[in-house]
Structure formats: structure tokens, C-alpha cells
Design a protein around this motif. Sequence first.
Motif, short mmCIF file in Angstrom:
data_model
loop_
_atom_site.label_atom_id
_atom_site.label_comp_id
_atom_site.label_asym_id
_atom_site.label_seq_id
_atom_site.Cartn_x
_atom_site.Cartn_y
_atom_site.Cartn_z
N PRO A 42 44.08 18.49 67.86
CA PRO A 42 43.88 19.87 68.29
C PRO A 42 42.49 20.37 67.94
N PRO A 43 42.09 21.57 68.39
CA PRO A 43 40.73 22.09 68.18
C PRO A 43 40.31 22.35 66.74
N ASP A 44 41.21 22.35 65.74
CA ASP A 44 40.73 22.61 64.38
C ASP A 44 40.08 21.38 63.76
N ASP A 45 40.21 20.22 64.38
CA ASP A 45 39.58 18.96 63.95
C ASP A 45 40.06 18.48 62.59
N GLU A 46 41.09 19.09 62.03
CA GLU A 46 41.58 18.69 60.72
C GLU A 46 43.01 18.17 60.74
N THR A 47 43.66 18.24 61.87
CA THR A 47 45.03 17.75 61.98
C THR A 47 45.15 16.88 63.21
N LEU A 48 45.74 15.71 63.04
CA LEU A 48 46.00 14.80 64.15
C LEU A 48 47.50 14.84 64.42
N PHE A 49 47.87 15.12 65.65
CA PHE A 49 49.28 15.12 66.02
C PHE A 49 49.58 13.85 66.80
N ALA A 50 50.63 13.16 66.39
CA ALA A 50 51.09 11.97 67.09
C ALA A 50 52.51 12.24 67.57
N ALA A 51 52.72 12.16 68.86
CA ALA A 51 54.03 12.42 69.44
C ALA A 51 54.73 11.10 69.71
N VAL A 52 55.91 10.95 69.15
CA VAL A 52 56.74 9.78 69.39
C VAL A 52 57.86 10.23 70.32
N GLN A 53 57.76 9.79 71.58
CA GLN A 53 58.74 10.20 72.58
C GLN A 53 59.80 9.12 72.76
N HIS A 54 61.02 9.51 72.85
CA HIS A 54 62.17 8.63 73.11
C HIS A 54 62.03 7.25 72.46
N PRO A 55 62.00 7.20 71.10
CA PRO A 55 61.84 5.91 70.41
C PRO A 55 63.01 4.96 70.66
N GLY A 56 62.67 3.71 70.81
CA GLY A 56 63.69 2.68 70.97
C GLY A 56 64.42 2.69 72.29
N THR A 57 63.78 3.20 73.36
CA THR A 57 64.47 3.21 74.65
C THR A 57 63.81 2.32 75.69
N ASP A 58 62.52 2.10 75.61
CA ASP A 58 61.81 1.33 76.64
C ASP A 58 61.48 -0.07 76.16
N PRO A 75 71.27 1.16 68.15
CA PRO A 75 69.89 1.55 68.43
C PRO A 75 68.88 0.49 67.99
N ALA A 76 67.77 0.42 68.71
CA ALA A 76 66.69 -0.52 68.37
C ALA A 76 65.89 -0.06 67.16
N THR A 77 65.98 1.23 66.83
CA THR A 77 65.24 1.78 65.70
C THR A 77 66.02 2.96 65.12
N GLY A 78 65.67 3.33 63.92
CA GLY A 78 66.26 4.50 63.30
C GLY A 78 65.25 5.61 63.12
N TRP A 79 64.13 5.53 63.87
CA TRP A 79 63.04 6.50 63.77
C TRP A 79 63.55 7.92 63.93
N PRO A 80 63.16 8.90 63.18
CA PRO A 80 62.23 8.89 62.07
C PRO A 80 62.91 8.83 60.69
N ASP A 81 64.25 8.93 60.67
CA ASP A 81 64.95 9.00 59.38
C ASP A 81 65.29 7.63 58.80
N PHE A 82 65.57 6.67 59.66
CA PHE A 82 65.99 5.33 59.24
C PHE A 82 67.22 5.38 58.35
N LYS A 83 68.15 6.28 58.70
CA LYS A 83 69.42 6.40 58.00
C LYS A 83 70.53 5.95 58.95
#
Length: 104
Positions: A42-58, A75-83
Motif C-alpha cells: 500500500p502507499p504507506d511503504d511500511e506494510t506489505l499485504f499478501a493475499a492468500v486466496q482459496h488455499p488448497g483448491t487449485d 483438505p490439502a492444507t490447513g492454512w492459516p491455522d493448521f488445526k
Amino acid sequence: MRGSRFASPDNATVDSQGRLWIATDQGEGWPKTGKADGLYAPPDDETLFAAVQHPGTDGTTDFKGFERESSFEDPATGWPDFKPDMPPRSSVLAITKAGGGKIA
């Protein structure tokens, strides 16, 4: 471009320094590059956002060690909790530099 890690642009933004950040969404094409998707700053240059969309589906049939279709029950993954009692969920990560400051 053959061998390029950049594929399937999905979203774009320009930061305060005029840099263009592009998120990708390769969908089932990820086995061709072996790379994940969704990254921008984003424009503040201090935070990087990473979007993980529909994990373990494709492309889970091509995922070494799993090699089958992913489902709610298997499921192929337990992202993001792994519980074991939580299904995989789309998430947005906010990443900052240790000690603060602008990220590159």
C-alpha cells in the motif's frame, strides 16, 4: 516469457514512490511456475499485504505428497491455522519490517 515467474496479473496498485505492484492469480496454472500468488504494497511503504486466496483448491493433484483432489473432509492444507478442527481459509497477511521503516 518462458521461465518467467510472473503470470496471470489479477490486481495492481501504485505506491507513493510510483512503483507498480501487481498481484497474480495463476489458479490451476501454478504447477507450471511453482510459485504462489497475491502480493502488493500500500502507499504507506511500511506494510506489505499478501493475499492468500482459496488455499488448497487449485492443482492439488500435482502437489507432491498430496496428489489428489482437496475437499472439506480431506483438505490439502490447513492454512492459516493448521488445526485439525479448522478448514483452510482465505487470509490477508500484513507484513512489516523488523524495527519499522519502509520496505523495498
